[in-house]
Design a protein around this motif. Sequence first.
Motif, PDB file in Angstrom:
ATOM      1  N   LEU A 974       0.832  -1.214   0.000  1.00  0.00           N
ATOM      2  CA  LEU A 974       0.000   0.000   0.000  1.00  0.00           C
ATOM      3  C   LEU A 974       0.860   1.256   0.000  1.00  0.00           C
ATOM      4  CD1 LEU A 974      -2.732   1.484   0.330  1.00  0.00           C
ATOM      5  CD2 LEU A 974      -2.475   1.175   2.792  1.00  0.00           C
ATOM      6  N   LEU A 975       1.889   1.276   0.819  1.00  0.00           N
ATOM      7  CA  LEU A 975       2.756   2.455   0.899  1.00  0.00           C
ATOM      8  C   LEU A 975       3.541   2.651  -0.386  1.00  0.00           C
ATOM      9  CD1 LEU A 975       4.073   2.055   4.549  1.00  0.00           C
ATOM     10  CD2 LEU A 975       2.450   3.750   3.720  1.00  0.00           C
ATOM     11  N   MET A 976       4.057   1.572  -0.973  1.00  0.00           N
ATOM     12  CA  MET A 976       4.803   1.703  -2.223  1.00  0.00           C
ATOM     13  C   MET A 976       3.906   2.164  -3.355  1.00  0.00           C
ATOM     14  SD  MET A 976       7.329  -1.626  -2.164  1.00  0.00           S
ATOM     15  CE  MET A 976       7.899  -1.217  -3.819  1.00  0.00           C
ATOM     16  N   LYS A 977       2.698   1.673  -3.386  1.00  0.00           N
ATOM     17  CA  LYS A 977       1.763   2.065  -4.432  1.00  0.00           C
ATOM     18  C   LYS A 977       1.470   3.545  -4.393  1.00  0.00           C
ATOM     19  CE  LYS A 977      -2.855   1.010  -6.211  1.00  0.00           C
ATOM     20  NZ  LYS A 977      -4.087   0.195  -5.996  1.00  0.00           N
ATOM     21  N   ASN A 978       1.484   4.126  -3.196  1.00  0.00           N
ATOM     22  CA  ASN A 978       1.187   5.545  -3.038  1.00  0.00           C
ATOM     23  C   ASN A 978       2.437   6.363  -2.759  1.00  0.00           C
ATOM     24  OD1 ASN A 978      -1.986   5.759  -2.933  1.00  0.00           O
ATOM     25  ND2 ASN A 978      -1.446   3.943  -1.725  1.00  0.00           N
ATOM     26  N   ARG A 979       3.618   5.824  -3.114  1.00  0.00           N
ATOM     27  CA  ARG A 979       4.888   6.546  -3.122  1.00  0.00           C
ATOM     28  C   ARG A 979       5.299   6.998  -1.727  1.00  0.00           C
ATOM     29  NH1 ARG A 979       4.377  10.874  -7.878  1.00  0.00           N
ATOM     30  NH2 ARG A 979       6.584  11.134  -7.386  1.00  0.00           N
ATOM     31  N   CYS A 980       4.959   6.234  -0.723  1.00  0.00           N
ATOM     32  CA  CYS A 980       5.417   6.495   0.646  1.00  0.00           C
ATOM     33  C   CYS A 980       6.575   5.534   0.933  1.00  0.00           C
ATOM     34  CB  CYS A 980       4.280   6.320   1.648  1.00  0.00           C
ATOM     35  SG  CYS A 980       2.859   7.393   1.351  1.00  0.00           S
ATOM     36  N   PHE A 981       7.685   5.719   0.238  1.00  0.00           N
ATOM     37  CA  PHE A 981       8.773   4.752   0.275  1.00  0.00           C
ATOM     38  C   PHE A 981       9.536   4.782   1.590  1.00  0.00           C
ATOM     39  CE2 PHE A 981       8.073   5.766  -4.213  1.00  0.00           C
ATOM     40  CZ  PHE A 981       7.888   4.506  -4.731  1.00  0.00           C
ATOM     41  N   ARG A 982       9.706   5.954   2.173  1.00  0.00           N
ATOM     42  CA  ARG A 982      10.454   6.026   3.418  1.00  0.00           C
ATOM     43  C   ARG A 982       9.750   5.237   4.513  1.00  0.00           C
ATOM     44  NH1 ARG A 982      10.785  10.888   3.364  1.00  0.00           N
ATOM     45  NH2 ARG A 982      12.922  11.274   2.710  1.00  0.00           N
ATOM     46  N   GLU A 983       8.445   5.365   4.584  1.00  0.00           N
ATOM     47  CA  GLU A 983       7.675   4.626   5.583  1.00  0.00           C
ATOM     48  C   GLU A 983       7.701   3.121   5.285  1.00  0.00           C
ATOM     49  OE1 GLU A 983       6.701   7.222   3.916  1.00  0.00           O
ATOM     50  OE2 GLU A 983       6.548   8.817   5.427  1.00  0.00           O
ATOM     51  N   ALA A 984       7.621   2.782   3.987  1.00  0.00           N
ATOM     52  CA  ALA A 984       7.674   1.366   3.615  1.00  0.00           C
ATOM     53  C   ALA A 984       9.019   0.755   3.988  1.00  0.00           C
ATOM     54  CB  ALA A 984       7.414   1.211   2.118  1.00  0.00           C
ATOM     55  N   LYS A1001      13.670  -3.972  -3.773  1.00  0.00           N
ATOM     56  CA  LYS A1001      12.452  -3.603  -4.504  1.00  0.00           C
ATOM     57  C   LYS A1001      11.968  -2.226  -4.082  1.00  0.00           C
ATOM     58  CE  LYS A1001       7.705  -5.134  -5.297  1.00  0.00           C
ATOM     59  NZ  LYS A1001       6.677  -6.160  -4.968  1.00  0.00           N
ATOM     60  N   ILE A1002      11.953  -1.980  -2.785  1.00  0.00           N
ATOM     61  CA  ILE A1002      11.518  -0.660  -2.302  1.00  0.00           C
ATOM     62  C   ILE A1002      12.484   0.421  -2.760  1.00  0.00           C
ATOM     63  CG2 ILE A1002      11.081   0.703  -0.235  1.00  0.00           C
ATOM     64  CD1 ILE A1002      10.261  -1.860   1.182  1.00  0.00           C
ATOM     65  N   THR A1003      13.789   0.121  -2.661  1.00  0.00           N
ATOM     66  CA  THR A1003      14.785   1.131  -3.033  1.00  0.00           C
ATOM     67  C   THR A1003      14.714   1.479  -4.508  1.00  0.00           C
ATOM     68  OG1 THR A1003      16.228   0.261  -1.291  1.00  0.00           O
ATOM     69  CG2 THR A1003      17.230   1.706  -2.925  1.00  0.00           C
ATOM     70  N   LEU A1004      14.545   0.482  -5.375  1.00  0.00           N
ATOM     71  CA  LEU A1004      14.447   0.759  -6.806  1.00  0.00           C
ATOM     72  C   LEU A1004      13.222   1.615  -7.116  1.00  0.00           C
ATOM     73  CD1 LEU A1004      15.467  -2.698  -8.328  1.00  0.00           C
ATOM     74  CD2 LEU A1004      16.782  -0.571  -8.347  1.00  0.00           C
ATOM     75  N   GLY A1005      12.111   1.282  -6.508  1.00  0.00           N
ATOM     76  CA  GLY A1005      10.919   2.100  -6.726  1.00  0.00           C
ATOM     77  C   GLY A1005      11.097   3.508  -6.200  1.00  0.00           C
ATOM     78  N   TRP A1006      11.751   3.605  -5.047  1.00  0.00           N
ATOM     79  CA  TRP A1006      11.997   4.923  -4.456  1.00  0.00           C
ATOM     80  C   TRP A1006      12.918   5.748  -5.349  1.00  0.00           C
ATOM     81  CZ3 TRP A1006      13.814   5.453   1.352  1.00  0.00           C
ATOM     82  CH2 TRP A1006      13.599   6.766   1.777  1.00  0.00           C
ATOM     83  N   ALA A1007      13.966   5.142  -5.848  1.00  0.00           N
ATOM     84  CA  ALA A1007      14.906   5.858  -6.716  1.00  0.00           C
ATOM     85  C   ALA A1007      14.226   6.322  -7.997  1.00  0.00           C
ATOM     86  CB  ALA A1007      16.099   4.965  -7.029  1.00  0.00           C
ATOM     87  N   ALA A1008      13.413   5.453  -8.593  1.00  0.00           N
ATOM     88  CA  ALA A1008      12.703   5.853  -9.817  1.00  0.00           C
ATOM     89  C   ALA A1008      11.779   7.031  -9.550  1.00  0.00           C
ATOM     90  CB  ALA A1008      11.916   4.656 -10.364  1.00  0.00           C
ATOM     91  N   SER A1009      11.130   7.031  -8.391  1.00  0.00           N
ATOM     92  CA  SER A1009      10.226   8.132  -8.052  1.00  0.00           C
ATOM     93  C   SER A1009      10.985   9.436  -7.848  1.00  0.00           C
ATOM     94  CB  SER A1009       9.436   7.778  -6.787  1.00  0.00           C
ATOM     95  OG  SER A1009       8.615   8.852  -6.392  1.00  0.00           O
ATOM     96  N   THR A1010      12.122   9.379  -7.160  1.00  0.00           N
ATOM     97  CA  THR A1010      12.890  10.601  -6.922  1.00  0.00           C
ATOM     98  C   THR A1010      13.525  11.126  -8.207  1.00  0.00           C
ATOM     99  OG1 THR A1010      14.743   9.186  -6.262  1.00  0.00           O
ATOM    100  CG2 THR A1010      13.368  10.073  -4.508  1.00  0.00           C
ATOM    101  N   ILE A1011      13.912  10.218  -9.118  1.00  0.00           N
ATOM    102  CA  ILE A1011      14.431  10.677 -10.410  1.00  0.00           C
ATOM    103  C   ILE A1011      13.345  11.395 -11.185  1.00  0.00           C
ATOM    104  CG2 ILE A1011      15.259   9.877 -12.662  1.00  0.00           C
ATOM    105  CD1 ILE A1011      16.801   7.687 -11.210  1.00  0.00           C
TER     106      ILE A1011
END
Length: 1442
Positions: A974-984, A1001-1011
Amino acid sequence: MFGNILFPPSPNWFLSGAVDSREEDAILVTASFKNIVVYQLLQDVSLPKILRLVPYQEKVQLVSIYPDASHAVYGMTVGSCSDSGSVRLINMESGANVWRHSEHQGSLVTGLSWGIVGEEPVLVSVDEKSRMVVCQPRHQVAKVHKFPNVTEAACLETNPSDRSQALLAGGKMIHLVDLKDGNVLMQFQGHNSDIYCIKWFQGKGSPFSSDTQENDHPPVSQESKNGNESANDVKGPDSDNWRIKTQSSNMEGPFFASSDHGRQVFIWDLSAKRYVTEVSVPLSASYTKKFYGKEKTTGKQHISLSWYKSDLMSTTPKGELLMWKLWPGGGRYTVIHHLHMRAIYNLTVIGNIAVSCGQDRFLQGYHVVSSSHMFQYPILGACATSLAFCPHDVNRLAIGSQENIIRLINFEGKVPLQTQVVWQNIKGKIMSMSWHPEHEGKLLFGTASGQVGWVDISGRVTSCAYYHQKSVYKVEWAPLVCPEKTDLSDTWCAYSFGDREIVIRSSSNAMTDPVQLLPLLSEPANYKALKDVTEFSFSCDYKYFAVGANDGQVRVYSAADLKLCVSLHALRKAIQHILWQPPANSSSSYVVAVGSSESRVCIFDLSAHCERAPCEVEILTQATRELCGHESRVVWLAWSPHNPDVLASASYDHTVQLWNANTGQALVNYGGHTSRVFRVEFSPSDPDLMFSFGEENSLHSWRPSQLTSKTPGESLAKGKDRVKKTKEQAETGDQTYKDVAASNSVEKKSKPGVASISSEKPISGSTMVASTKRGIYKSFFPKLHSACSKKKSFFHLIVVNLLNSVKNNNEEAKAKGKEIEEELSDELEESSNDQVELDTENIENVCKQFDFLLEKDTEMPEAEELLYALRLYGKPVEMDEILTAEISEHIKRGSSVQGDLMHCWRGSLNEHILSAARQKQLNPFLVSSAPQVSIKLWEFASEAYAEQLIEEGDFISAATYLVNINKVEEAIELLMKNRCFREAMAIAKCRRGYSEELVKKITLGWAASTIFEGAFDFAASLQISIGQIEEAAATMARRNDHGSLFVASLLYKHAEKKDFAKSIGLLSLKEACIKQDHDKIDRYLAFLPELEWFHIISCCHQNLVKLVKEVTSDEQPPTYCIVKSQVVNKGNTETEEESVIVSDAEEKYPFLQHLTVELINYGFKDESYPHLYETITSSLAAQQMPTSVKQLWFLVAIALCELLMSSTQELWELHLTEMLNYALSWGKVDQAYHLTRILLPRGLTDLSTVLKNFEYQEGSSKALSLLLHIYHVSELGLLHSELQCEEAWNVIQQNLVGEENVKPSENPGDISSCETENGSTSVYDSEKQENTVLKAVIKEAEKGEHFDCAIQADKEKLKRKLTDIKFLSLPGTTTELLSKLHSLCDFFMTDKDSHDVMKRVTEVLSNPKELLLQISLDLKEKGNLKDKDVQDLIFKISSLKS
């Protein structure tokens, strides 16, 4: 009958929406403290008319008037909001509250505006938590839209062309939102600071003026310039900026303007989805403040905006009003007025009148067309505290206030209410004031911080020596009492009361220590000294003075010997004010009026008692006359100067009462104030005019002859009637609106294709609530509270019924006797059913028996109400019935929180939680209470509440509830889907152990979002954490700053990508060099040894930049030569002393010669030049054109290094031409001048340094010809610009050197000398020329004709005032100027072989023939030379080729 509001309250500071206007009927509305003030502007030169002052119980934040004055119902309606978050609709005519809602739930409202949804008027508001509430007054409903991506919403403005859309400013971004569904339609980004104000352009066509688009750009002094632009940058339509090149024909609009706290103003085109113009508002546009004042730019700057026809009006932080002429890409301002002395927070335009208000507490009106000042309206920013009319000038009134200022009002001034504001050196709120009886214009004051001082008529403040530690409640001028005890010699002294002490201060020496008065008083043996003094007052002849105390006692003393004369004991509460009656004739009057915390005023006639011997102390326990009628304490008294028998009293009961002190008769009562009244004064010039002020921040003027109420009771009763009438008008207005809406609905039904408003589906959901039916009630038992408070004497009947019940129970117990426990239990159970009927019957009987307990005109309560109340004292089953009934009442009223708590008390949580889950009305309390029922219910409630929170957009809280029931994977998804990566990430590492796959998996999604968001540095740190070094390097390299590029090169080196590391490292060095961060270059090269050769570029560029900065500074005479650096070699360590500019007495070295030595010090010798040349040309071979001055000098540095290391003459020609082409492509004369003087600082004598060892024949080198042409044309262009200044001609025309015939130099190409008849070099002898100019300037300063500076001023700074071009020296005389022009003309005549070169230079820089001719014509007019000399020059110029 109400009075006039002389000084209304001031609009709130720091809020752009605190003022609103409507041009249709010239209405101006302000949010002023706890009031809404409605003005109407008049067309003549007079103060605006105050139509109504609407009181508020809370502080009003914002106002928004309905834009259509002809609307059937809302034409006179204004929307407002308070600091508690409530939003109201107010009728401006009656002051009625039309509607109110509290959907913001206590959050501070920051934006308010009217809009339209479905052809229905709506009032839109937004709060600091970025929640927008769209309320529809017709149906009394409100819809809430949440914008989680908007931070700190600041202002709101609806689109005038489409009122279903609105602009919402949050932080540095602007969002265009749809009011119906809350969707964000567009986003506008460009501000670098938080946004303060937004204004839509409502004129026809485009706001860009046609004349500014067609003509040349305006003068630089009035243009808006950004910090990185030079004074010579081309602006307007001739600029290369793509925004400026945008054609106005492509701009469709609508347009709006926005300002931020950084003084930037943007003009946006909605159709283009971008800004088309950016201007910078100056801190101050006035010459004095701009050049001689210290510009303090710390803190937020508030820039208000408004449109006048097609022009934009803005304010400055220094209180100026500017009018902007705009074009795509820029704008030019004109100062309209400087009426304000401090910051302006609000600006609006009504017709041709610009109305502004700000920090100086003035409402200014200015007619834009006629350029005339219409009005200056003083306004009160805080409650007034003191009033005092000057005894020597009846038209001068002093007003002290809690703003730490004193206003001196002149009623006979040139403008209405002419006001002088005194604020400097006043420390604290003004508490009391007193005019000097003899010294004209001397005003004594005391402040809340203990300061005592006086103000003279010029506004100068004199402060006394500090004594009081707290507030000074009373000050008064009086003669010195008992000089033998006080050791003072002043005739008049300043008396002040504070800290329960009365002190005497010297009027001749303000810093003399004050003398305490109370210890000097002579009390009889049987009298205790006064404690807790609250007031003092001198008699009109200053023979006696009275002192009041907190216990109501008043003592009267003789001023001659300080002995007690009379003691007054008629009052029991604190004395508020003592006032002696002025004498009716020449004889003295010793009648004193006393006001206290009691509601009565006591009059004491002390004439007979004061004349007795001082040893006989009179004690008076009864007042001569008591004036009764006030309903609260009396705090101020005033005797009429026209009729000594008339006394006025101000009270906390919101009224002012006039009395006949002789008869005690109440004359009239003024009830126009809406809060406590603090002061009242009679006008000394008009017997039928009075002034008073209260707590509502307004000063009233009124006439007693126009009042109809006699007593405070009558005024208060009329006030209640007005409130009742206002409510009726509000209800009538609401019903009228419904009738009008219904009729409109019927008409629309008859039209095909038009849907009825009433047929639309109501907006559903938890965010739409009827505000009139929603509220949080203080009582948990509203039904019981309603029954108990419905009738008077209700609890009297409850008590007698309980007493009767107890009596019956006792008698029944005695009759039954003692029985076994089982039989007793059975009998009580059998009789329980009969108890209710018996109680009902008994209640009716008891009520009839004790009906005399009811008060007059009070009906008997119903038996059911009494029975319901009696259940509170009954059995548990009866309490359960009460709780069930109260829960139903809470649900009916919409207060679910109390209902949830009562379910917990009752023990019915299971069914209630299941019902709330089905209806999606769960809350944290219900979920946390579920475990007391069962763990299964708690898990169900937590999951259901998580789903509810997901629908509401609170994903983090939803994930937390899922984690609580051990659904960790679902929470992370749920958190990753809504871009709450730090909490995830936190949950994944703490609740699931360390799963590398999940963390990756979380880190890759987080990095893509920040880019995607542009945070490349943060994304790189995420990629490194999972070992993706090369990917992190590529991400970091996407940033353009040299620090990020350097880090990227280190990452590539670690990943063993040497080619990438070298190329990215070189980019970082280039960016650092362009940014002139040369210190960091050395640190970078320590990690990049393969780029050690870049020291050459850095050294050259650093020396170039330093030299250009030094020659353009004011500290040294201009010269382009430098001292040879002294270098000390210690192994591989080199320390270099800084190069400085030197005077003529020191030895000078050309720049190229100095650079060669610098390179040797770095270890680069001649034999390494070929290899270095190949490295530089291969690494920096990309062709570029300069886009900024910094990049220009970086490219020049590269070309200069290549020129220095060239091995052939062809390469030397190539790089010299390349270097000069950079200067030509930039197109600025000053930079070309710098470059050529750096290469040839002493003229052609330095050609050998440039030529190195190459042979040169005249005309054989096009590069050298280009250099010489640029050398001369740039000097001519700057000389022409210099001579546009009139002061330059004032110096030159003095002819201080003489009018000798100066002959041109035999070598016209060498401009380093120009010989006179005796062979001396006078024109370009630097020291002699500077002395010549300086003498002329000082001579002009002594005359005072052209300069206002003193003779003792710094000579170099005095010289620099002549010109903006600091690095060009003027010819000392007109003869020298004539010789100089001959020399330049000869050069252009002799160079016949470089026509192509000359043509190119002329196209880029300027035409030398035109410049020479214009200077010659000016010289003929202003030079005082022989006509033949100038005509010969003009003839020579005319022979030049064009």
